[in-house]
Design an enzyme around this catalytic site. Structure first.
Site, PDB file in Angstrom:
ATOM      1  N   GLU A  12      -1.636   9.541  -7.923  1.00  0.00           N
ATOM      2  CA  GLU A  12      -1.930  10.092  -9.242  1.00  0.00           C
ATOM      3  C   GLU A  12      -1.378  11.514  -9.359  1.00  0.00           C
ATOM      4  OE1 GLU A  12      -5.879   8.153 -11.041  1.00  0.00           O
ATOM      5  OE2 GLU A  12      -6.247   9.165  -9.132  1.00  0.00           O
ATOM      6  N   GLU A  15      -7.496   1.656  -5.406  1.00  0.00           N
ATOM      7  CA  GLU A  15      -8.859   1.857  -5.886  1.00  0.00           C
ATOM      8  C   GLU A  15      -9.642   0.558  -6.057  1.00  0.00           C
ATOM      9  OE1 GLU A  15      -7.054   5.829  -6.926  1.00  0.00           O
ATOM     10  OE2 GLU A  15      -6.407   3.782  -6.563  1.00  0.00           O
TER      11      GLU A  15
END
Length: 258
Positions: A115, A135
């Site tokens: 990210e 995730e």
């Protein structure tokens, strides 16, 4: 600064995540420091381009420090939701930095590490790097990545990365458009520095105008994007006059960022 090193030379800032023993994981302290550092670049006239990398050769960043999260869970600490609370989001802070940012991915970039790389303008990767958003394997949410990844690579590939949580190698990341270039690990830092020099050698107001125009106009209709008036105006700048004069006189321009 704990966990983050910053060096500025020749108008290039090098930001290094320096927790190699923890695969440069993003602790709360590291993320707070990054917010301060990248906010500061917006107002630092000595910084015209940024290179963002990690220490060592194993990881750019393994993402949010899950040991820290686990300790908080054991102590029944309140989990801070993304984009909530009083602090800025570190990914958005990097994304919105007014200066060009190059990510030099010196190893794995996963979870919050990817990210952070997605928040950068240009991504270069070492040939042994692996990238992913695992995730779904951790019960987390990839709040930033789930929105930005489909804007960088084709949506079907973004779905695949998010749904499976599997990592991809650097060659695949380049093929998918997730990284711009792949280099041998020994050459990565030099290539990132050379690219930063190339960018910093151009008219800084023009480069900053590009960044803000692209960032703020990407999702607008073309007719509206063409009429955006964001960032510094190079057309009325002293640098524009200098650039023309240098071309006519066949010399290297001397930019002043004004």
């Amino acid at each position: 600064m704990s966990g983050v090193d910053v060096d500025v030379s020749e108008r290039i800032a090098t930001v290094t995540l320096n927790r190699p023993d923890r695969l440069n994981a993003l602790s709360k302290e590291v993320m707070a420091t990054l917010i301060d550092v990248f906010d500061g670049f917006n107002f630092d006239d000595d910084v015209w381009c940024v290179v963002f990398t990690g220490a060592g050769d194993r990881a750019f960043s393994a993402g949010v420090d899950l040991n820290e999260v686990g300790d908080g869970d054991k102590n029944q600490a309140r989990f801070t939701m993304p984009n909530s609370g009083s602090a800025r989001n570190p990914f958005e802070t990097v994304l919105e930095c007014r200066k060009p940012v190059i990510a030099a991915l010196n190893g794995v970039a996963v979870g919050g590490g990817l990210e952070m790389a997605l928040a950068c303008d240009i991504r270069l990767a070492a040939d042994h790097a692996r990238l992913g958003l695992p995730e779904a394997k951790r019960g987390m949410g990839a709040n930033f990545g789930s929105q930005v990844l489909p804007r960088v690579i084709p949506r079907g590939l973004a779905y695949q990365m998010l749904y499976t949580g599997e990592l991809i190698d650097a060659a695949t990341a380049k093929q998918w458009g997730l990284v711009n270039e792949v280099h041998p690990a020994a050459d990565l830092a030099g290539r990132a520095r050379a690219l930063a020099h190339s960018i910093a050698g151009n008219a800084p107001l023009t480069v900053r105008r590009y960044k803000e125009g692209i960032t703020k106009g990407a999702d607008l209709p073309l007719s509206a994007a063409l009429r955006l008036n964001v960032g510094p105006n190079p057309y009325l700048s002293e640098d524009r006059k200098e650039g023309v004069a240098a071309f006519v006189e066949k010399r290297t321009p001397k930019w002043q960022a004004r």
